[in-house]
Write a protein that holds these residues in place. Structure first.
Motif, mmCIF file in Angstrom:
data_model
loop_
_atom_site.group_PDB
_atom_site.id
_atom_site.type_symbol
_atom_site.label_atom_id
_atom_site.label_comp_id
_atom_site.label_asym_id
_atom_site.label_seq_id
_atom_site.Cartn_x
_atom_site.Cartn_y
_atom_site.Cartn_z
ATOM 1 N N THR A 85 0.821 -1.202 0.000
ATOM 2 C CA THR A 85 0.000 0.000 0.000
ATOM 3 C C THR A 85 0.862 1.262 0.000
ATOM 4 O O THR A 85 1.901 1.308 0.647
ATOM 5 N N ILE A 86 0.411 2.277 -0.717
ATOM 6 C CA ILE A 86 1.102 3.561 -0.765
ATOM 7 C C ILE A 86 0.332 4.529 0.127
ATOM 8 O O ILE A 86 -0.817 4.851 -0.142
ATOM 9 N N PHE A 87 0.942 4.955 1.213
ATOM 10 C CA PHE A 87 0.229 5.799 2.161
ATOM 11 C C PHE A 87 1.208 6.360 3.189
ATOM 12 O O PHE A 87 2.409 6.084 3.150
ATOM 13 N N SER A 88 0.687 7.143 4.138
ATOM 14 C CA SER A 88 1.494 7.619 5.249
ATOM 15 C C SER A 88 0.860 7.171 6.552
ATOM 16 O O SER A 88 -0.355 6.974 6.632
ATOM 17 N N GLY A 89 1.667 7.014 7.578
ATOM 18 C CA GLY A 89 1.173 6.604 8.883
ATOM 19 C C GLY A 89 2.208 6.915 9.947
ATOM 20 O O GLY A 89 3.130 7.701 9.731
ATOM 21 N N ASN A 90 2.076 6.255 11.082
ATOM 22 C CA ASN A 90 3.003 6.456 12.193
ATOM 23 C C ASN A 90 3.352 5.123 12.836
ATOM 24 O O ASN A 90 2.456 4.335 13.165
ATOM 25 N N ILE A 91 4.642 4.874 12.997
ATOM 26 C CA ILE A 91 5.079 3.663 13.691
ATOM 27 C C ILE A 91 4.829 3.866 15.179
ATOM 28 O O ILE A 91 5.341 4.809 15.786
ATOM 29 N N GLU A 92 4.039 2.962 15.750
ATOM 30 C CA GLU A 92 3.648 3.091 17.146
ATOM 31 C C GLU A 92 4.341 2.084 18.052
ATOM 32 O O GLU A 92 4.520 2.340 19.242
ATOM 33 N N LYS A 93 4.699 0.927 17.498
ATOM 34 C CA LYS A 93 5.261 -0.129 18.331
ATOM 35 C C LYS A 93 6.419 -0.820 17.623
ATOM 36 O O LYS A 93 6.430 -0.943 16.390
ATOM 37 N N VAL A 94 7.382 -1.270 18.422
ATOM 38 C CA VAL A 94 8.438 -2.152 17.951
ATOM 39 C C VAL A 94 8.249 -3.474 18.689
ATOM 40 O O VAL A 94 8.185 -3.495 19.925
ATOM 41 N N VAL A 95 8.116 -4.553 17.949
ATOM 42 C CA VAL A 95 7.855 -5.867 18.545
ATOM 43 C C VAL A 95 9.045 -6.777 18.268
ATOM 44 O O VAL A 95 9.359 -7.060 17.104
ATOM 45 N N PHE A 96 9.703 -7.236 19.329
ATOM 46 C CA PHE A 96 10.849 -8.136 19.207
ATOM 47 C C PHE A 96 10.396 -9.587 19.325
ATOM 48 O O PHE A 96 9.442 -9.900 20.042
ATOM 49 N N SER A 97 11.076 -10.472 18.613
ATOM 50 C CA SER A 97 10.764 -11.910 18.604
ATOM 51 C C SER A 97 9.255 -12.126 18.448
ATOM 52 O O SER A 97 8.595 -12.733 19.291
ATOM 53 N N PRO A 98 8.680 -11.612 17.360
ATOM 54 C CA PRO A 98 7.215 -11.607 17.236
ATOM 55 C C PRO A 98 6.626 -12.967 16.869
ATOM 56 O O PRO A 98 7.278 -13.815 16.251
ATOM 57 N N TYR A 99 5.386 -13.157 17.296
ATOM 58 C CA TYR A 99 4.558 -14.203 16.710
ATOM 59 C C TYR A 99 4.131 -13.715 15.329
ATOM 60 O O TYR A 99 4.048 -12.508 15.075
ATOM 61 N N TRP A 100 3.817 -14.666 14.464
ATOM 62 C CA TRP A 100 3.211 -14.294 13.187
ATOM 63 C C TRP A 100 1.867 -14.981 13.072
ATOM 64 O O TRP A 100 1.795 -16.207 12.960
ATOM 65 N N THR A 101 0.809 -14.179 13.154
ATOM 66 C CA THR A 101 -0.527 -14.716 12.926
ATOM 67 C C THR A 101 -0.755 -14.776 11.426
ATOM 68 O O THR A 101 -0.826 -13.746 10.750
ATOM 69 N N VAL A 102 -0.852 -15.981 10.910
ATOM 70 C CA VAL A 102 -0.930 -16.170 9.460
ATOM 71 C C VAL A 102 -2.271 -15.649 8.947
ATOM 72 O O VAL A 102 -3.321 -16.056 9.456
ATOM 73 N N PRO A 103 -2.276 -14.734 7.982
ATOM 74 C CA PRO A 103 -3.544 -14.247 7.424
ATOM 75 C C PRO A 103 -4.402 -15.394 6.922
ATOM 76 O O PRO A 103 -3.894 -16.375 6.363
ATOM 77 N N GLN A 104 -5.697 -15.262 7.127
ATOM 78 C CA GLN A 104 -6.601 -16.342 6.749
ATOM 79 C C GLN A 104 -6.526 -16.648 5.264
ATOM 80 O O GLN A 104 -6.695 -17.806 4.849
ATOM 81 N N SER A 105 -6.270 -15.629 4.454
ATOM 82 C CA SER A 105 -6.164 -15.877 3.008
ATOM 83 C C SER A 105 -5.004 -16.826 2.698
ATOM 84 O O SER A 105 -5.105 -17.678 1.809
ATOM 85 N N ILE A 106 -3.894 -16.676 3.422
ATOM 86 C CA ILE A 106 -2.751 -17.570 3.220
ATOM 87 C C ILE A 106 -3.075 -18.967 3.728
ATOM 88 O O ILE A 106 -2.710 -19.980 3.115
ATOM 89 N N VAL A 107 -3.782 -19.022 4.869
ATOM 90 C CA VAL A 107 -4.199 -20.332 5.403
ATOM 91 C C VAL A 107 -5.075 -21.045 4.382
ATOM 92 O O VAL A 107 -4.859 -22.227 4.067
ATOM 93 N N ASP A 108 -6.066 -20.319 3.839
ATOM 94 C CA ASP A 108 -7.012 -20.932 2.901
ATOM 95 C C ASP A 108 -6.343 -21.326 1.584
ATOM 96 O O ASP A 108 -6.595 -22.408 1.046
ATOM 97 N N ASN A 109 -5.485 -20.439 1.072
ATOM 98 C CA ASN A 109 -4.926 -20.655 -0.264
ATOM 99 C C ASN A 109 -3.637 -21.464 -0.284
ATOM 100 O O ASN A 109 -3.290 -22.042 -1.322
ATOM 101 N N GLU A 110 -2.929 -21.511 0.836
ATOM 102 C CA GLU A 110 -1.608 -22.147 0.817
ATOM 103 C C GLU A 110 -1.413 -23.236 1.870
ATOM 104 O O GLU A 110 -0.806 -24.267 1.586
ATOM 105 N N LEU A 111 -1.936 -23.019 3.083
ATOM 106 C CA LEU A 111 -1.592 -23.941 4.167
ATOM 107 C C LEU A 111 -2.545 -25.118 4.332
ATOM 108 O O LEU A 111 -2.127 -26.195 4.763
#
Length: 533
Positions: free
Chosen positions: A353-379
């Protein structure tokens, strides 16, 4: 690689342009009576005073913006602004994106937001008519412009065509070669140094066109990569082209691939974000053989993009800027470049996406919640075929969602940067470091993968003494997720420039990875896209 973003230039845009005629001349027999309970003989494309007066009687909360909205249509011969051939234009889509992200930039309330949402909801059955939709978007534009350009006369904003398609005139195509107008404080509201740098380079390329020094490079078929010590007519032609472009100071006219030519090839590749080597590939020849007219068009397109900026950059001394076509990130802190990094971005099917925003958080050693589209189409297929698939990939099922546990092989790497946005994308580290060696880096599902993610985290957290190097190392050990909410948010701007002029005056041309130049080329240069019968 040297950054393409000089500090003095505070620009950003996406596919913002400002030079096409948005008068929709199709569907002239559609009547507004089909969607409203009154009789009208007006064309569905025409927004005249009668139509406007009726609109503001029905949308009373917009009454105070009536004069500004009317002036928009008056300047455009009362044609629809946000529609073309019966469909919402790129401008309309862009404006809607800005409306939806406004809360991340400045606090704005848009009357009739639900009705605006209906316009873009493909499943909606009770949409406003096309003219009502166009006027709703025009009112939203005025509201947005009033807020983001606080303190600047709205007429100046409208006259500058900020985020707004201007009426195309026959003289528009000639303006690119006209002398630069004097720079005033008002013009600098929408045009910054990059515009004028591009304009200077445009003059040089116009001179090349006039002098007819951009001669074709001939190649043998089938093509073989040209390497140092090669000798051919093609080598001499490449040497001449690099001289004309400014990558060589002299043209010895030698047909031998010598050290001088090697230096010129390297300069050409570094300037354009290509893999730094001395091999002249078929793709390199194709780029060099692009006509001077096409190069001029690319410069012009990006000059148009420069007319649209995020006003917050006027005062930002700290920000992150990502340019998609160059696959680069630059972090500016205290007005100076703190860090530069390669990135890879979304594929053409899952565009970043092309846009502007603000970085609010830095997350170390993150979990990755797999997007449902990836679950449905790939996993799903993989999980069905292998009962141990989740465990083997350090994944687990939590509340019906698949997520990957922290670790060195986590798809998000060991740190991610959160900035709220409607598309739920973010920046993050990646274990796939070898992907940064590719010239074209469109591999993600939309998120921005950062080569120097750890270095970026360290740079952002410099102002927080509690985040020592040891603490950051421990937080990035992949054992447990740790989130730090930034007391001071860091602005981020995701942009789309296919040409950029550096402080040295050298111009870079980048691949149009999402074919946005192609779309705008048809709009800005319609006469060049007419197919003869």
């Amino acid at each position: 690689m040297k950054t393409i973003f000089p500090i003095a230039i505070i620009l950003v845009t996406s596919f913002f342009i400002s030079s096409f005629n948005n008068l929709d001349k199709s569907d002239l027999n559609k009547k507004r009576a089909l969607t409203h309970n009154y009789t009208s003989t007006k064309n569905d494309d025409v927004v005249d005073s009668e139509v406007l007066n009726d609109f503001f009687k029905r949308y009373t909360d917009l009454k105070k913006y009536q004069n500004d909205v009317i002036s928009l249509y008056k300047n455009r011969s009362y044609g629809t602004i946000w529609y073309e051939n019966g469909k919402i234009t790129q401008y309309g889509l862009l404006l809607y994106s800005k409306i939806n992200t406004a809360s991340f930039e400045v606090p704005i309330e848009f009357p009739y937001k639900k009705e605006i949402d209906q316009i873009f909801n493909k499943k909606a059955t009770d949409k406003p008519s096309k003219t009502d939709s166009d006027m709703l978007l025009s009112a939203a534009y005025v509201i947005y412009a009033n807020h983001v350009f606080e303190g600047v006369n709205i007429e100046t904003v409208k006259n500058s065509e900020w985020l707004l398609p201007k009426k195309k005139t026959a003289a528009d195509t000639a303006t690119t070669s006209a002398p630069a107008k004097p720079v005033t404080e008002k013009t600098r509201v929408t045009k910054f140094d990059q515009y004028y740098k591009l304009q200077d380079v445009l003059k040089k390329y116009k001179k090349i066109e006039h002098d007819n020094t951009w001669t074709p490079i001939t190649v043998e078929t089938p093509y073989k990569d040209i390497r140092p010590d090669a000798k051919s007519v093609t080598v001499a032609q490449i040497r001449n082209r690099l001289f004309v472009m400014g990558d060589l100071q002299n043209d010895s006219k030698s047909d031998f691939y010598d050290q001088e030519l090697m230096d010129g090839v390297m300069k050409y590749k570094l300037r354009n974000g290509l893999k730094p080597n001395y091999i002249i590939s078929e793709a390199n020849i194709k780029d060099m053989n692009e006509s001077i007219q096409e190069k001029i068009k690319k410069i012009t397109i990006n000059m148009e993009r420069c007319k649209e900026i995020y006003p917050t950059l006027l005062t930002d001394t700290e920000y992150i800027m990502v340019n998609i076509p160059s696959y680069e990130l630059v972090y500016v802190k205290n007005g100076k470049i703190e860090l530069e990094s390669k990135v890879f971005v979304g594929s053409p099917l899952t565009k970043t996406t092309i846009f502007s925003g603000n970085i609010e958080k830095v997350v170390f050693s993150p979990y990755w919640t797999v997007p449902q589209s990836i679950v449905d189409n790939e996993l799903k297929m993989k999980i069905a075929g292998d009962p141990n698939y989740l465990a083997e990939h350090n994944m687990e099922m939590v509340n019906g969602q698949v997520r990957q546990k922290p670790g060195a092989n986590n798809s998000l790497g060991l740190v991610k940067f959160i900035f709220p946005n409607p598309d739920d994308i973010y920046m993050h580290d990646t274990p796939a470091k070898t992907l940064f060696d590719f010239e074209q880096r469109t591999f993600s599902h939309g998120c921005i993968n950062v080569s120097k993610a750890k270095e970026l985290a360290i740079a952002i957290l410099k102002d927080y003494p509690e985040w020592t190097a040891d603490r950051i190392d421990k937080a990035m050990d992949g054992q447990a997720e740790t989130t730090f909410k930034l007391p001071t948010k860091v602005p981020i701007y995701i942009t789309y420039f296919t040409t950029w002029v550096k402080e040295s005056g050298e111009i870079s041309f980048f691949q149009d990875v999402y074919d946005k130049d192609g779309d705008l080329n048809k709009i800005l240069f319609p006469e060049a896209n007419v197919v003869s019968n």
